[in-house]
Design a protein around this motif. Sequence first.
Motif, PDB file in Angstrom:
ATOM      1  N   LEU A   1      -0.616  14.485  -2.322  1.00 56.11           N
ATOM      2  CA  LEU A   1       0.247  14.701  -1.156  1.00 56.11           C
ATOM      3  C   LEU A   1       0.065  13.574  -0.146  1.00 56.11           C
ATOM      4  O   LEU A   1       1.033  13.114   0.469  1.00 56.11           O
ATOM      5  CB  LEU A   1      -0.072  16.049  -0.508  1.00 56.11           C
ATOM      6  CG  LEU A   1       0.393  17.298  -1.257  1.00 56.11           C
ATOM      7  CD1 LEU A   1      -0.137  18.559  -0.573  1.00 56.11           C
ATOM      8  CD2 LEU A   1       1.915  17.350  -1.374  1.00 56.11           C
ATOM      9  N   ASP A   2      -1.173  13.126   0.033  1.00 52.40           N
ATOM     10  CA  ASP A   2      -1.414  12.002   0.939  1.00 52.40           C
ATOM     11  C   ASP A   2      -0.724  10.742   0.435  1.00 52.40           C
ATOM     12  O   ASP A   2      -0.100  10.009   1.216  1.00 52.40           O
ATOM     13  CB  ASP A   2      -2.913  11.760   1.069  1.00 52.40           C
ATOM     14  CG  ASP A   2      -3.230  10.591   1.989  1.00 52.40           C
ATOM     15  OD1 ASP A   2      -3.026  10.725   3.210  1.00 52.40           O
ATOM     16  OD2 ASP A   2      -3.667   9.540   1.490  1.00 52.40           O
TER      17      ASP A   2
ATOM     18  N   VAL B   1       5.442  16.501  -6.258  1.00 56.69           N
ATOM     19  CA  VAL B   1       3.994  16.466  -6.482  1.00 56.69           C
ATOM     20  C   VAL B   1       3.552  17.708  -7.248  1.00 56.69           C
ATOM     21  O   VAL B   1       2.766  17.624  -8.204  1.00 56.69           O
ATOM     22  CB  VAL B   1       3.253  16.346  -5.146  1.00 56.69           C
ATOM     23  CG1 VAL B   1       1.754  16.568  -5.338  1.00 56.69           C
ATOM     24  CG2 VAL B   1       3.508  14.984  -4.511  1.00 56.69           C
ATOM     25  N   ALA B   2       4.042  18.870  -6.840  1.00 60.29           N
ATOM     26  CA  ALA B   2       3.653  20.112  -7.504  1.00 60.29           C
ATOM     27  C   ALA B   2       4.041  20.093  -8.981  1.00 60.29           C
ATOM     28  O   ALA B   2       3.260  20.500  -9.847  1.00 60.29           O
ATOM     29  CB  ALA B   2       4.298  21.303  -6.791  1.00 60.29           C
ATOM     30  N   ALA B   3       5.242  19.600  -9.273  1.00 54.89           N
ATOM     31  CA  ALA B   3       5.694  19.559 -10.662  1.00 54.89           C
ATOM     32  C   ALA B   3       4.820  18.644 -11.513  1.00 54.89           C
ATOM     33  O   ALA B   3       4.549  18.939 -12.686  1.00 54.89           O
ATOM     34  CB  ALA B   3       7.152  19.110 -10.723  1.00 54.89           C
TER      35      ALA B   3
ATOM     36  N   PHE C   1       5.172  25.540  -6.615  1.00 54.07           N
ATOM     37  CA  PHE C   1       5.513  24.873  -5.371  1.00 54.07           C
ATOM     38  C   PHE C   1       4.838  25.516  -4.171  1.00 54.07           C
ATOM     39  O   PHE C   1       4.327  24.826  -3.285  1.00 54.07           O
ATOM     40  CB  PHE C   1       7.032  24.867  -5.167  1.00 54.07           C
ATOM     41  CG  PHE C   1       7.434  24.569  -3.743  1.00 54.07           C
ATOM     42  CD1 PHE C   1       7.313  23.284  -3.232  1.00 54.07           C
ATOM     43  CD2 PHE C   1       7.900  25.578  -2.907  1.00 54.07           C
ATOM     44  CE1 PHE C   1       7.662  23.007  -1.909  1.00 54.07           C
ATOM     45  CE2 PHE C   1       8.244  25.308  -1.591  1.00 54.07           C
ATOM     46  CZ  PHE C   1       8.126  24.018  -1.102  1.00 54.07           C
ATOM     47  N   ILE C   2       4.819  26.855  -4.132  1.00 52.23           N
ATOM     48  CA  ILE C   2       4.290  27.538  -2.954  1.00 52.23           C
ATOM     49  C   ILE C   2       2.820  27.213  -2.748  1.00 52.23           C
ATOM     50  O   ILE C   2       2.330  27.144  -1.621  1.00 52.23           O
ATOM     51  CB  ILE C   2       4.512  29.069  -3.045  1.00 52.23           C
ATOM     52  CG1 ILE C   2       4.183  29.747  -1.707  1.00 52.23           C
ATOM     53  CG2 ILE C   2       3.705  29.668  -4.185  1.00 52.23           C
ATOM     54  CD1 ILE C   2       5.011  29.260  -0.546  1.00 52.23           C
ATOM     55  N   ARG C   3       2.072  26.974  -3.837  1.00 51.09           N
ATOM     56  CA  ARG C   3       0.659  26.608  -3.704  1.00 51.09           C
ATOM     57  C   ARG C   3       0.524  25.239  -3.036  1.00 51.09           C
ATOM     58  O   ARG C   3      -0.317  25.041  -2.148  1.00 51.09           O
ATOM     59  CB  ARG C   3      -0.006  26.590  -5.087  1.00 51.09           C
ATOM     60  CG  ARG C   3      -0.099  27.937  -5.779  1.00 51.09           C
ATOM     61  CD  ARG C   3      -1.266  28.771  -5.278  1.00 51.09           C
ATOM     62  NE  ARG C   3      -2.538  28.057  -5.382  1.00 51.09           N
ATOM     63  CZ  ARG C   3      -3.267  27.960  -6.499  1.00 51.09           C
ATOM     64  NH1 ARG C   3      -2.815  28.527  -7.629  1.00 51.09           N
ATOM     65  NH2 ARG C   3      -4.420  27.327  -6.495  1.00 51.09           N
ATOM     66  N   ALA C   4       1.322  24.278  -3.481  1.00 48.54           N
ATOM     67  CA  ALA C   4       1.287  22.953  -2.866  1.00 48.54           C
ATOM     68  C   ALA C   4       1.765  23.020  -1.415  1.00 48.54           C
ATOM     69  O   ALA C   4       1.226  22.340  -0.534  1.00 48.54           O
ATOM     70  CB  ALA C   4       2.143  21.973  -3.664  1.00 48.54           C
TER      71      ALA C   4
END
Length: 223
Positions: free
Chosen positions: A50-51, A75-77, A83-86
């Motif tokens: 994410l950074d 990023v999550a994929a 997605f909700i976790r990311a």
Amino acid sequence: MAGAVQIPDEAEVRARWGAFAWTAENEAKAREIIARYPAGRQHSAVMPLLDLAQRQVGAETQTQGWLPVPVIEYVAAQIEMPFIRAYEVATFYTMYNLAPVGRYHVQVCGTTPCMLRGSDDVMAACKSKGLAKGQTTPDGLFTLTEVECMGNCASAPMVQINDDNYEDLDFDRTVAILDALARGETPKTGTQEPGRHTVEPLGGPTTLTAMVDANHDYRGEWQ
């Protein structure tokens, strides 16, 4: 957090960032980051990824960077994370920006040590240059945010601007830093107190003084 920005309208965000993909350089960095973790533990890479994504958005927009929703989805994929976790990670940590910010993200610490040492003067200096908390200046140069403790209590008050800390501030020192950035200059980072190197006592160290200029072995003196 009080004064937090609102997440932009998703339709507009998706139109701009729906096709986000790593640059070739960042693709290699992303693979390197994921490889740090054992097989099946790739979710652990979410924070550095994410950074990295935020920095790529920043490079494309000439700002500090932020995380549009489609970028978080990307990023999550990649690491097969819901997605909700990311999204939970991105919304929990203030190092991630969920709305556009300026070229310089000015984060003023308002926690007790900084407040007692004059963070109100730092905030007043920012306001004197046209910065308003939770907003970006019309020229897109500065975004002002009040944050909680960033671990520089011994050299309070302080601000973090993008990746750099500026410490031992007052009204005039803060104005000087903002003016230098606006001129495209690179002001001195760290403490702004003349003669102070890091966070040693004002007036110089009072212990282990032989270590100031060179390495010194005290062991013989302690026997």
